[in-house]
Design an enzyme around this catalytic site. Structure first.
Site, PDB file in Angstrom:
ATOM      1  CG  LEU A  92       4.673   1.243   6.027  1.00 26.63           C
ATOM      2  CD1 LEU A  92       6.185   1.042   5.954  1.00 26.63           C
ATOM      3  CD2 LEU A  92       4.025   0.208   6.924  1.00 26.63           C
ATOM      4  CG  HIS A 108       7.167   1.787  -7.277  1.00 30.66           C
ATOM      5  ND1 HIS A 108       5.931   1.564  -6.728  1.00 30.66           N
ATOM      6  CD2 HIS A 108       6.954   2.421  -8.456  1.00 30.66           C
ATOM      7  CE1 HIS A 108       5.003   2.061  -7.531  1.00 30.66           C
ATOM      8  NE2 HIS A 108       5.599   2.582  -8.586  1.00 30.66           N
TER       9      HIS A 108
END
Length: 189
Positions: A92, A108
């Site tokens: 992003l 993650h």
């Protein structure tokens, strides 16, 4: 009152489904699924739950900025307060992150700051570490560098295959992501 969230996913959507399944206990209402692949299985999962899904394939936009702007418009339309990344495989931009500053959360599959990026499980396995894990963190302008909300380790067994490790990681993701989100949401109210 439940906090309105959007989930961004690129693939199968098992973490998306897990978040929907645990939404009441977390204190969230999943308003919309955003994906960057129209054929992502996550879309089928959204249909099953009656959650609107929108696919924004990057190749259909002139620029990254136009692509992200289209996503932001949907997020504003659904009045989401948090953006939850669940296997969303795009980086992003600063502008996107700024629009939801400290309100974008990522999952993650490693113990950050080790094994950042798209192949955290495989990278940890191939490196030969004995411990890896799962990290939930706020998204900032770096790659997997935002403030850590929660982490849990997993021991890589001597006889574990990559597939076995992937299974262990995913099980831990399903457990840790809802707990970490609940912690964040409860801190808001």
């Amino acid at each position: 009152m439940a906090v309105k969230v959007a989930v961004l996913a690129s693939g199968g959507g098992s973490n998306f489904e897990n978040l929907v399944d645990h939404s009441d206990e977390i204190g969230i209402a999943v308003q919309v699924l955003i994906t960057d692949h129209s054929d992502a299985y996550a879309v089928k999962r959204a249909e099953k739950f009656g959650i609107p899904a929108h696919a924004f394939e990057r190749r259909k936009f002139d620029s990254k900025m136009a692509h992200e702007q289209a996503i932001l418009e949907i997020l504003y339309e659904y009045e989401v307060e948090y953006v939850l990344l669940a296997g969303y495989m795009r980086i992003l931009s600063r502008n996107f992150i700024h629009a939801f500053e400290h309100h974008i959360i990522n999952l993650h599959p490693s113990l950050l700051p080790s094994f950042k990026g798209r192949n955290g499980i495989e990278d940890a396995f191939n490196y030969g570490v004995k411990v890896t894990g799962v990290t939930i963190h706020f998204v900032d302008a770096g790659i997997d560098t935002g403030e850590i909300i929660a982490q849990e380790p997993i021991i890589i067994g001597e006889n574990d295959t990559l597939e076995m490790l992937e299974t262990k990681i995913h099980r831990l993701e399903y457990e840790l992501y809802p707990k970490a989100l609940k912690k964040v949401i409860e801190g808001v109210e």
